[in-house]
Each structure stands twice: as C-alpha cells, then as structure tokens.
Design a protein around this motif. Structure first.
Motif, PDB file in Angstrom:
ATOM      1  N   GLY A 130     -11.210  -6.835  -5.273  1.00 61.60           N
ATOM      2  CA  GLY A 130     -12.299  -7.228  -4.375  1.00 61.60           C
ATOM      3  C   GLY A 130     -13.143  -8.352  -4.920  1.00 61.60           C
ATOM      4  O   GLY A 130     -14.126  -8.762  -4.301  1.00 61.60           O
ATOM      5  N   ASN A 131     -12.777  -8.853  -6.108  1.00 64.46           N
ATOM      6  CA  ASN A 131     -13.506  -9.963  -6.729  1.00 64.46           C
ATOM      7  C   ASN A 131     -14.992  -9.641  -6.883  1.00 64.46           C
ATOM      8  O   ASN A 131     -15.856 -10.475  -6.607  1.00 64.46           O
ATOM      9  CB  ASN A 131     -13.328 -11.230  -5.894  1.00 64.46           C
ATOM     10  CG  ASN A 131     -13.151 -12.457  -6.763  1.00 64.46           C
ATOM     11  OD1 ASN A 131     -12.994 -12.351  -7.970  1.00 64.46           O
ATOM     12  ND2 ASN A 131     -13.180 -13.615  -6.144  1.00 64.46           N
ATOM     13  N   GLU A 132     -15.273  -8.438  -7.378  1.00 63.04           N
ATOM     14  CA  GLU A 132     -16.662  -7.975  -7.509  1.00 63.04           C
ATOM     15  C   GLU A 132     -17.195  -8.276  -8.907  1.00 63.04           C
ATOM     16  O   GLU A 132     -16.547  -7.962  -9.907  1.00 63.04           O
ATOM     17  CB  GLU A 132     -16.728  -6.468  -7.250  1.00 63.04           C
ATOM     18  CG  GLU A 132     -16.266  -6.060  -5.859  1.00 63.04           C
ATOM     19  CD  GLU A 132     -16.136  -4.556  -5.738  1.00 63.04           C
ATOM     20  OE1 GLU A 132     -17.122  -3.915  -5.330  1.00 63.04           O
ATOM     21  OE2 GLU A 132     -15.066  -4.016  -6.052  1.00 63.04           O
ATOM     22  N   ASP A 133     -18.387  -8.829  -8.960  1.00 64.05           N
ATOM     23  CA  ASP A 133     -18.990  -9.226 -10.238  1.00 64.05           C
ATOM     24  C   ASP A 133     -19.194  -8.041 -11.182  1.00 64.05           C
ATOM     25  O   ASP A 133     -19.032  -8.172 -12.392  1.00 64.05           O
ATOM     26  CB  ASP A 133     -20.339  -9.908 -10.006  1.00 64.05           C
ATOM     27  CG  ASP A 133     -20.177 -11.282  -9.360  1.00 64.05           C
ATOM     28  OD1 ASP A 133     -19.064 -11.847  -9.468  1.00 64.05           O
ATOM     29  OD2 ASP A 133     -21.139 -11.765  -8.757  1.00 64.05           O
ATOM     30  N   GLN A 134     -19.541  -6.881 -10.628  1.00 67.22           N
ATOM     31  CA  GLN A 134     -19.905  -5.737 -11.465  1.00 67.22           C
ATOM     32  C   GLN A 134     -18.704  -4.881 -11.860  1.00 67.22           C
ATOM     33  O   GLN A 134     -18.857  -3.908 -12.597  1.00 67.22           O
ATOM     34  CB  GLN A 134     -20.949  -4.864 -10.734  1.00 67.22           C
ATOM     35  CG  GLN A 134     -20.391  -3.950  -9.647  1.00 67.22           C
ATOM     36  CD  GLN A 134     -20.120  -4.668  -8.316  1.00 67.22           C
ATOM     37  OE1 GLN A 134     -20.088  -5.876  -8.256  1.00 67.22           O
ATOM     38  NE2 GLN A 134     -19.935  -3.898  -7.268  1.00 67.22           N
ATOM     39  N   PRO A 164     -10.646  -0.370  -5.160  1.00 67.38           N
ATOM     40  CA  PRO A 164     -11.149  -1.279  -4.123  1.00 67.38           C
ATOM     41  C   PRO A 164     -12.653  -1.156  -3.939  1.00 67.38           C
ATOM     42  O   PRO A 164     -13.262  -0.160  -4.355  1.00 67.38           O
ATOM     43  CB  PRO A 164     -10.396  -0.825  -2.857  1.00 67.38           C
ATOM     44  CG  PRO A 164      -9.997   0.576  -3.122  1.00 67.38           C
ATOM     45  CD  PRO A 164      -9.793   0.693  -4.598  1.00 67.38           C
ATOM     46  N   PRO A 165     -13.279  -2.151  -3.308  1.00 70.55           N
ATOM     47  CA  PRO A 165     -14.725  -2.101  -3.091  1.00 70.55           C
ATOM     48  C   PRO A 165     -15.138  -0.889  -2.253  1.00 70.55           C
ATOM     49  O   PRO A 165     -14.428  -0.494  -1.321  1.00 70.55           O
ATOM     50  CB  PRO A 165     -15.022  -3.401  -2.342  1.00 70.55           C
ATOM     51  CG  PRO A 165     -13.865  -4.298  -2.649  1.00 70.55           C
ATOM     52  CD  PRO A 165     -12.685  -3.401  -2.818  1.00 70.55           C
TER      53      PRO A 165
END
Length: 219
Positions: A130-134, A164-165
């Motif tokens: 999900g290309n999530e920063d955290q 996944p997000p």
C-alpha cells in the motif's frame, strides 16, 4: 473441547468450503498468531496437533517456545513482526520462518547467521503493497533488486508477504501480490489475517496468519 480448537476447526471448515468452490487442491497453512498469549492458551492447540504458530517479538518467542521446540521439533515458529538486525542471531536459532525480510542489510545478516549455526531458514520478502509511510516492507519498485540479492547470497525465499492497508479493500492488494508472486515464480504467498483470510485464499495465499479468530481478542 477447548475454544481455541473449536475455532480452528471452524476456520478449517470455511477454508475447505472456499477451496472446493475455487477448485483449488492445495490446503494453506494456518499460522495461529499466538503473540501476547500465554503458553497455557496455546497448549490445547499444540496437543491437538497444530504445527504452525506466529510471534511478533523475538524475546517473547524465545521465552515461550524454546523448551517446547526441544520436545516437539515438528512445530514451526514463524516470525511475522519486524526484525531488527541486532536480534537476528537469536531469531535464526529459534524461528523456522521469517516473514519480514525487507532490506538487503537484513537479508545479508540472516544469510550470514544461518551459515554460522548450519541451519537453513525459510524467508518471505515483505512488500509494502500500500506504499504506507508507517508500515514495514520494501517498496515494490525495489523488489526486483532485493530478490536478485537474496539469490546471490543463497537465502531461501519462499515467497512474498504483505499486510494491506487498513480500511481499504484488501482484495485489490491481494490481487497485486498474487501477480508479483507469480512473476517471480515463488511457490508460497503469505497474506491474509482474521478479517480477510478468505479473500487472501481466493488470491492463492498459502500461509494465512490468524490470531483473534482462534485465540479471541487481545487485551
């Protein structure tokens, strides 16, 4: 019959039903995510014959599983949480699978450590789908480089892993992971948790990580 066993059997029935509807032959491995639960809650599943258990933290797993593994070597312990490089030497001794390889530095450390103790360990590369920063995991644009590096250092990579997000349709991300996994020719795919494991199975997951639906809510 203990509640955890009833819960596991219920999940197995649901899995069998969906696999039949999809005409899939291979039964996935259910990783009972036992993190934070005391060994007293886990023993009924062990006695029932369940083999795959998941932990998030190295120290907790060492305290909980070291003696059991000596007596029951068939049990497979999976590290599903983030692994710091300074904990690798302890992790490689205990765990059979590490699902959170996300950098060359970590991959090299695991490869070096397994040579020292003459133990081959199974790994999954965690993708930040999900290309999530955290969130941990490698960006999919950097995946090709890491896969090649793991081959060069003789690290066994069984497949890819993702979380996944939250609050988004996991099916979209599972489909993307299935494509990536097939592209690299991996035989295993680690994805799906209590809330979305049936969707993961529809997208060829072979290892699903289930905690609350087996053990109940964490305090």
């Amino acid at each position: 019959m203990h509640d955890t066993i009833k819960n596991l059997i219920n999940i197995e029935k649901k899995i069998k039903s969906i696999l039949n509807s999809l005409n899939y032959k291979n039964t996935p491995n259910i990783i009972a995510v036992s993190k934070t639960f005391p060994i007293e809650e886990i023993l009924p599943l062990i006695e029932h014959g369940h083999l795959h258990f998941g932990e998030n933290k190295v120290q907790e797993a060492l305290n909980k599983w070291s003696d059991i593994k000596k007596n029951k070597p068939d049990i497979k312990i999976h590290l599903i949480g983030k692994l710091q490089t300074n904990k690798v030497k302890f992790a490689v001794k205990l765990f059979d699978y590490i699902h959170s390889v996300d950098s060359k530095k970590l991959a090299k450390k695991i490869a070096d450590e397994q040579i020292k103790i003459k133990k081959k360990i199974n790994t999954f590369i965690q993708v930040n789908i999900g290309n999530e920063d955290q969130k941990s995991g490698i960006n999919k644009n950097e995946l090709d480089d890491l896969v090649k590096f793991c081959k060069e250092i003789d690290l066994i990579v069984n497949g890819l892993m993702c979380i996944p997000p939250l609050n988004l349709d996991s099916d979209y991300f599972f489909k993307e992971m299935k494509k990536l996994n097939e592209y690299y020719g991996f035989k295993d795919l680690s994805m799906g948790m209590s809330s979305d494991y049936l969707k993961a199975l529809e997208n060829s997951a072979t290892y699903i990580r289930i905690g609350s639906k087996i053990f109940g809510s964490r305090i």
